[in-house]
Scaffold this active site. Sequence first.
Site, PDB file in Angstrom:
ATOM      1  CB  SER A 154      -0.909  -0.021   1.218  1.00 48.53           C
ATOM      2  OG  SER A 154      -0.109   0.011   2.376  1.00 48.53           O
ATOM      3  N   GLY A 155       0.260   2.379  -0.216  1.00 55.53           N
ATOM      4  CA  GLY A 155       1.012   3.632  -0.179  1.00 55.53           C
ATOM      5  C   GLY A 155       1.767   3.928  -1.459  1.00 55.53           C
ATOM      6  CE  LYS A 161      -4.772   0.808  -4.668  1.00 51.00           C
ATOM      7  NZ  LYS A 161      -5.875   1.196  -3.816  1.00 51.00           N
ATOM      8  CD  GLU A 167      -8.088   4.762  -5.331  1.00 50.90           C
ATOM      9  OE1 GLU A 167      -8.521   5.912  -5.491  1.00 50.90           O
ATOM     10  OE2 GLU A 167      -7.241   4.467  -4.460  1.00 50.90           O
ATOM     11  CB  CYS A 183     -12.029  24.422  11.791  1.00 47.81           C
ATOM     12  SG  CYS A 183     -13.580  23.701  12.341  1.00 47.81           S
ATOM     13  N   GLY A 241      -8.680  26.490  14.718  1.00 52.42           N
ATOM     14  CA  GLY A 241      -7.770  27.645  14.670  1.00 52.42           C
ATOM     15  C   GLY A 241      -8.522  28.947  14.907  1.00 52.42           C
ATOM     16  CD  GLN A 286     -14.132  25.816  17.350  1.00 57.77           C
ATOM     17  OE1 GLN A 286     -13.534  25.024  18.073  1.00 57.77           O
ATOM     18  NE2 GLN A 286     -15.171  25.463  16.599  1.00 57.77           N
ATOM     19  NE  ARG A 345     -19.234  16.132  17.630  1.00 61.59           N
ATOM     20  CZ  ARG A 345     -20.021  15.350  16.893  1.00 61.59           C
ATOM     21  NH1 ARG A 345     -21.254  15.717  16.626  1.00 61.59           N
ATOM     22  NH2 ARG A 345     -19.572  14.207  16.408  1.00 61.59           N
ATOM     23  CG  HIS A 395     -12.026  22.461   7.419  1.00 60.42           C
ATOM     24  ND1 HIS A 395     -10.841  22.222   8.070  1.00 60.42           N
ATOM     25  CD2 HIS A 395     -12.996  22.208   8.323  1.00 60.42           C
ATOM     26  CE1 HIS A 395     -11.077  21.829   9.304  1.00 60.42           C
ATOM     27  NE2 HIS A 395     -12.384  21.814   9.481  1.00 60.42           N
ATOM     28  CD  GLU A 403      -8.489  22.881   5.205  1.00 65.26           C
ATOM     29  OE1 GLU A 403      -8.901  24.064   5.191  1.00 65.26           O
ATOM     30  OE2 GLU A 403      -8.652  22.123   6.180  1.00 65.26           O
TER      31      GLU A 403
HETATM   32  N1  GLN Z   1     -13.206  20.547  17.561  1.00 63.13           N
HETATM   33  C1  GLN Z   1     -13.799  21.724  17.012  1.00 63.13           C
HETATM   34  C2  GLN Z   1     -15.291  21.560  16.789  1.00 63.13           C
HETATM   35  O1  GLN Z   1     -15.775  20.452  16.740  1.00 63.13           O
HETATM   36  C3  GLN Z   1     -13.126  22.107  15.706  1.00 63.13           C
HETATM   37  C4  GLN Z   1     -13.282  21.103  14.630  1.00 63.13           C
HETATM   38  C5  GLN Z   1     -12.335  21.307  13.476  1.00 63.13           C
HETATM   39  O2  GLN Z   1     -11.320  21.973  13.619  1.00 63.13           O
HETATM   40  N2  GLN Z   1     -12.628  20.713  12.339  1.00 63.13           N
HETATM   41  O3  GLN Z   1     -16.000  22.513  16.650  1.00 63.13           O
END
Ligand code: GLN
Length: 534
Positions: A16-17, A20, A143, A384, A386, A388, A465, A510, A512
């Site tokens: 693996s790795g 693929k 895949e 996220c 980050g 908070q 959450r 997110h 990214e």
């Molecule tokens: N743990 C945090 C939350 O649930 C942040 C989640 C995250 O960074 N994806 O809200």
Amino acid sequence: MQKNTKFIVVTGGVLSGLGKGVAAASIGNLLSSSLKVIPMKLDGYLNTDPGTMNPVEHGEVFVLDDGGEVDMDFGHYERFLDTACKREWNLTMGKVYERIREKERRGDYLGRTVQMIPHVTDFVKETFLETAKKEDADVLLIEIGGTVGDIENELYIKAAQQLKKEVGVKNIIYVHLTYVPIPSGVNEQKSKPTQQSVDMLRQRGIQPDIIIGRCKTKLDQKVKEKIALFCDVDERAVFTGKDLPHVYSLPLLFEEQGMVEVISQKLGVEIKPNLGLWKLLIDNLDNQDKQITVAVCGKYTKLEDSYASIKEALLHCSAHTKAKIKLNWVDTTRIESGAESLEERLEGVNAIIIPGGFGSRGTEGKINVVRYARENKIPFLGICLGLQLAVVEYARNVCNLAGAHSTEMDSTIAHPVVDLLPEQKSVKQKGGTMRLGAYKATLAQGSLASRLYHSSEVWERHRHRYEVNPSYHARLQDAGLAFSGMSEDGLLVEFIELENHPYFIATQAHPELKSSLLKPAPLFLGLVNAALTK
Ligand code: GLN
């Protein structure tokens, strides 16, 4: 009328790795400019999805627009195919068995003994055909996870083998990715593992049409001939999957070796790859003229795959700025415990990212990192968790709310500036219950966020959450923290930023996950540009 969908099945051998997912995505990339390619990934595990798995073991959990938590290979598919994938395109044995059990209880199999073959294999095959039809696919790119011979993937292999009967030999090809080692001392490319792995595939009724040999170097003509002879494939259909400095060159490497011609002949389709801009950007990656260092401060740094999309997003920025981006992985649990000094670890970095994460381990370290970035005016991006923790840091050190924290880390604190989303309070079940998928945010006029996105609204993907507690919105804003993006109903904080700082921005989403080589995520590009200006 239904299209005559073509099927490409990608399997892996030896170990693996080997990449693929990237190999499958690269094939998809070559086909996708002229054909509608729908990728499917089949995973053998019994979890419903990877959402409940530890990223250090399984790599990043990728989130789709529709809220599906899927295998990280979908990151490659989206980045290489420029398409928004759907959760149903990721089958897991967990999902398969769940459906079969539902059908059995409903009485769909009344009177019969429900068995692995034909019931499970039929179900998998039907899913292929239904997906192809529903998506009006020109090509269904399937895949199969793991390595041929893995018990947990046998039923997928069987289903993929039987598919040939169903769709006809002209409409399906099998691609097998193997490993060609160069053992030290011998110093030549060895084809035996490939032969043995193809033997295993044949025992399962699949004769590959194309073999890709992953190797340190380009496959020698001699090895290609040997593989072709022993594995009974055309010599033209044996390709090198060489180690590369970055994955984006793989479609070009396949194209150079004539893969487009081989596939189009075997499947009887016309393929017109459009790689102009792609090549230009890769040229930039190969001709970088400056360098910056970005610190990624998290706790899953042991396995870089846990932050795969962040790495990719930065690489996309590299291609657009010609800057080499060196990554400095900082494990914040070590900062927190005092095993490493924050100042020493962050010395000379040009930008800082705090990525998403869960649980309390390492959070005090991250909060100190935010403070360091804020006070020393180092370009900062919080994602996220980050965001908070940037709010927690601001509440503690600027609003003077000692003991401010997120209730995720401590439910008894005096100032719960980050708290559970209202709809999360009654949730007991863990899997698939977060705020997941794409949500719209409205961006404040004139804000950094709106300038970066060139828009007053934006859709980004979420997986969390907790959120900034509405009872503290006013206090934080009065103290100078700008809420530059809010959810559509105006209740949830989606983006924060600071004035009087060269670049300090964070988002609950997110970004990214939607970054691609052709279109880097604006918040990442902004960060890199700010680092370059500084
Ligand atoms: N743990 C945090 C939350 O649930 C942040 C989640 C995250 O960074 N994806 O809200």
